[in-house]
Design a protein around this motif. Structure first.
Motif, PDB file in Angstrom:
ATOM      1  N   LEU B  52       0.831  -1.211   0.000  1.00 31.89           N
ATOM      2  CA  LEU B  52       0.000   0.000   0.000  1.00 31.89           C
ATOM      3  C   LEU B  52       0.860   1.253   0.000  1.00 31.89           C
ATOM      4  CD1 LEU B  52      -2.808  -1.124   2.462  1.00 31.89           C
ATOM      5  CD2 LEU B  52      -3.020  -0.674   0.016  1.00 31.89           C
ATOM      6  N   LYS B  53       1.975   1.176   0.701  1.00 28.23           N
ATOM      7  CA  LYS B  53       2.896   2.314   0.731  1.00 28.23           C
ATOM      8  C   LYS B  53       3.446   2.576  -0.676  1.00 28.23           C
ATOM      9  CE  LYS B  53       6.826   4.118   3.362  1.00 28.23           C
ATOM     10  NZ  LYS B  53       7.820   3.803   4.430  1.00 28.23           N
ATOM     11  N   SER B  54       3.855   1.501  -1.344  1.00 28.36           N
ATOM     12  CA  SER B  54       4.365   1.637  -2.719  1.00 28.36           C
ATOM     13  C   SER B  54       3.306   2.233  -3.638  1.00 28.36           C
ATOM     14  CB  SER B  54       4.797   0.273  -3.255  1.00 28.36           C
ATOM     15  OG  SER B  54       5.813  -0.278  -2.440  1.00 28.36           O
ATOM     16  N   LEU B  55       2.094   1.699  -3.528  1.00 26.25           N
ATOM     17  CA  LEU B  55       1.003   2.173  -4.386  1.00 26.25           C
ATOM     18  C   LEU B  55       0.706   3.646  -4.132  1.00 26.25           C
ATOM     19  CD1 LEU B  55      -1.353  -0.948  -4.103  1.00 26.25           C
ATOM     20  CD2 LEU B  55      -0.245  -0.121  -6.193  1.00 26.25           C
ATOM     21  N   LYS B  56       0.797   4.026  -2.864  1.00 21.20           N
ATOM     22  CA  LYS B  56       0.534   5.418  -2.512  1.00 21.20           C
ATOM     23  C   LYS B  56       1.618   6.328  -3.071  1.00 21.20           C
ATOM     24  CE  LYS B  56       0.904   6.846   1.774  1.00 21.20           C
ATOM     25  NZ  LYS B  56       0.662   7.023   3.233  1.00 21.20           N
ATOM     26  N   LEU B  57       2.876   5.881  -2.957  1.00 25.49           N
ATOM     27  CA  LEU B  57       3.993   6.669  -3.485  1.00 25.49           C
ATOM     28  C   LEU B  57       3.902   6.823  -4.992  1.00 25.49           C
ATOM     29  CD1 LEU B  57       7.058   5.461  -1.365  1.00 25.49           C
ATOM     30  CD2 LEU B  57       5.923   7.692  -1.341  1.00 25.49           C
ATOM     31  N   ALA B  58       3.364   5.811  -5.653  1.00 29.11           N
ATOM     32  CA  ALA B  58       3.212   5.869  -7.110  1.00 29.11           C
ATOM     33  C   ALA B  58       1.989   6.692  -7.514  1.00 29.11           C
ATOM     34  CB  ALA B  58       3.115   4.458  -7.675  1.00 29.11           C
ATOM     35  N   GLY B  59       1.227   7.114  -6.517  1.00 33.06           N
ATOM     36  CA  GLY B  59       0.040   7.915  -6.802  1.00 33.06           C
ATOM     37  C   GLY B  59      -1.140   7.109  -7.283  1.00 33.06           C
ATOM     38  N   LEU B  60      -1.111   5.819  -7.024  1.00 32.53           N
ATOM     39  CA  LEU B  60      -2.174   4.942  -7.530  1.00 32.53           C
ATOM     40  C   LEU B  60      -3.319   4.765  -6.550  1.00 32.53           C
ATOM     41  CD1 LEU B  60       0.121   2.287  -9.244  1.00 32.53           C
ATOM     42  CD2 LEU B  60      -1.536   3.756 -10.396  1.00 32.53           C
ATOM     43  N   VAL B  61      -3.076   5.016  -5.278  1.00 33.27           N
ATOM     44  CA  VAL B  61      -4.131   4.909  -4.273  1.00 33.27           C
ATOM     45  C   VAL B  61      -4.052   6.081  -3.304  1.00 33.27           C
ATOM     46  CG1 VAL B  61      -4.120   2.393  -4.405  1.00 33.27           C
ATOM     47  CG2 VAL B  61      -2.787   3.550  -2.634  1.00 33.27           C
ATOM     48  N   ALA B  62      -5.136   6.294  -2.573  1.00 33.96           N
ATOM     49  CA  ALA B  62      -5.176   7.315  -1.532  1.00 33.96           C
ATOM     50  C   ALA B  62      -5.807   6.695  -0.301  1.00 33.96           C
ATOM     51  CB  ALA B  62      -5.969   8.528  -2.000  1.00 33.96           C
ATOM     52  N   GLU B  63      -5.573   7.291   0.837  1.00 37.54           N
ATOM     53  CA  GLU B  63      -6.052   6.721   2.094  1.00 37.54           C
ATOM     54  C   GLU B  63      -6.975   7.689   2.823  1.00 37.54           C
ATOM     55  OE1 GLU B  63      -1.781   7.903   4.144  1.00 37.54           O
ATOM     56  OE2 GLU B  63      -2.764   6.009   4.617  1.00 37.54           O
ATOM     57  N   ARG B  64      -7.823   7.100   3.658  1.00 36.21           N
ATOM     58  CA  ARG B  64      -8.712   7.898   4.493  1.00 36.21           C
ATOM     59  C   ARG B  64      -8.817   7.229   5.842  1.00 36.21           C
ATOM     60  NH1 ARG B  64     -13.995   7.752   5.999  1.00 36.21           N
ATOM     61  NH2 ARG B  64     -14.367   5.896   4.747  1.00 36.21           N
ATOM     62  N   PRO B  65      -8.080   7.713   6.822  1.00 37.09           N
ATOM     63  CA  PRO B  65      -8.120   7.118   8.166  1.00 37.09           C
ATOM     64  C   PRO B  65      -9.463   7.392   8.819  1.00 37.09           C
ATOM     65  CG  PRO B  65      -6.227   8.606   7.874  1.00 37.09           C
ATOM     66  CD  PRO B  65      -7.175   8.859   6.748  1.00 37.09           C
ATOM     67  N   GLU B  66      -9.978   6.395   9.485  1.00 31.73           N
ATOM     68  CA  GLU B  66     -11.233   6.569  10.212  1.00 31.73           C
ATOM     69  C   GLU B  66     -11.163   5.690  11.451  1.00 31.73           C
ATOM     70  OE1 GLU B  66     -15.162   6.626   8.091  1.00 31.73           O
ATOM     71  OE2 GLU B  66     -15.620   5.041   9.535  1.00 31.73           O
ATOM     72  N   GLY B  67     -10.962   6.328  12.594  1.00 34.86           N
ATOM     73  CA  GLY B  67     -10.774   5.572  13.820  1.00 34.86           C
ATOM     74  C   GLY B  67      -9.492   4.774  13.757  1.00 34.86           C
ATOM     75  N   ARG B  68      -9.583   3.499  14.067  1.00 33.43           N
ATOM     76  CA  ARG B  68      -8.355   2.703  13.999  1.00 33.43           C
ATOM     77  C   ARG B  68      -8.220   2.010  12.660  1.00 33.43           C
ATOM     78  NH1 ARG B  68      -9.994  -1.859  18.495  1.00 33.43           N
ATOM     79  NH2 ARG B  68     -12.055  -2.362  17.665  1.00 33.43           N
ATOM     80  N   ARG B  69      -9.159   2.233  11.788  1.00 31.81           N
ATOM     81  CA  ARG B  69      -9.079   1.653  10.458  1.00 31.81           C
ATOM     82  C   ARG B  69      -8.619   2.688   9.435  1.00 31.81           C
ATOM     83  NH1 ARG B  69     -14.930  -0.855   9.705  1.00 31.81           N
ATOM     84  NH2 ARG B  69     -15.410   1.212  10.576  1.00 31.81           N
ATOM     85  N   VAL B  70      -8.063   2.204   8.337  1.00 32.84           N
ATOM     86  CA  VAL B  70      -7.676   3.095   7.243  1.00 32.84           C
ATOM     87  C   VAL B  70      -8.301   2.560   5.956  1.00 32.84           C
ATOM     88  CG1 VAL B  70      -5.773   4.039   5.904  1.00 32.84           C
ATOM     89  CG2 VAL B  70      -5.509   3.710   8.359  1.00 32.84           C
ATOM     90  N   PHE B  71      -9.100   3.395   5.339  1.00 32.28           N
ATOM     91  CA  PHE B  71      -9.752   3.010   4.090  1.00 32.28           C
ATOM     92  C   PHE B  71      -8.914   3.455   2.902  1.00 32.28           C
ATOM     93  CE2 PHE B  71     -13.147   2.876   7.137  1.00 32.28           C
ATOM     94  CZ  PHE B  71     -13.939   1.820   6.721  1.00 32.28           C
TER      95      PHE B  71
END
Lengths: 109, 109
Positions: B52-71
């Motif tokens: 997920l970190k790689s995908l995020k660095l490549a700009g392919l995904v984004a995250e949305r933290p919500e409580g203890r989960r991350v979408f």
DNA sequence: CTAATGCATTAGTTAATGCTAATGTATTGG
DNA sequence: CCAATACATTAGCATTAACTAATGCATTAG
């Protein structure tokens, strides 16, 4: 259903910058020899031959031996798995379609 | 001019089958957590987080933290370099254009 | 409050990969 | 002919990369 193995091969093959540069250079020229590909590549002739082998296995290039030289050319069908994969996820780059549309008209009006 | 660095990153990121599977699964679902992604992935949760970190660095995904989960969700713009690259070499898969054409009409008639 | 859950990160291992240098095999030029 | 050229292949090396196991940190449940 998507051909996982084919996409895998094509992606993996084109992922390496040096090898992708070799492919792009083959694509740009109609036919090109190993010596020409080696020149200005920054790597040895052996390395180029290895990359050519990978590209051939992935179905991205084809060869035509002539005397002691071997001419390489691009194999359009080799990119098909990548095109298909993109198509499968096309809905997620919908905004890029305008560009692609104009491109399509440009090439085949 | 083609953005070599961007294509490089996207290609390299999507070249790994496990990571590409993660991306495809994110694409298929609107939003998805790390636990769900881990389930049935065949690798540990730590590995998923790394991908997920790689995908995020490549700009392919984004995250949305919500409580203890991350979408996680797909980032359409991330595929742009790949689309552009394909477009640049489009003349070489001209025969695939019929398929692409129908696809375009299907999505945006 | 305390235990459990969700996720990220780190260290360490293993496997894959890209490269060079060297060698082998045809083929052609002089 | 014989040396040079064009290319492929191999062994060996260094680097990268994917994974696990373990740990840490925050958040929620009971």
């Amino acid at each position: 259903m998507i051909e996982t193995a084919a996409i895998n091969a094509v992606m993996r093959t084109l992922a390496d910058p040096t090898r992708r540069a070799v492919f792009e250079r083959i694509v740009s020229s109609d036919e090109i020899t190993v010596v020409e590909l080696t020149r200005g590549s920054g790597v040895t002739q052996g390395a180029i031959s290895q990359h050519l082998k990978s590209l051939k296995l992935a179905g991205l290039v084809a060869e035509r031996p002539e005397g002691r030289r071997v001419f390489y050319r691009a194999e359009p069908e080799g990119l098909a798995p990548l095109v298909d994969w993109m198509g499968h996820y096309a809905v997620f780059w919908r905004e890029r379609f305008a560009n692609l549309r104009s491109l399509l008209k440009e090439i085949d009006p």
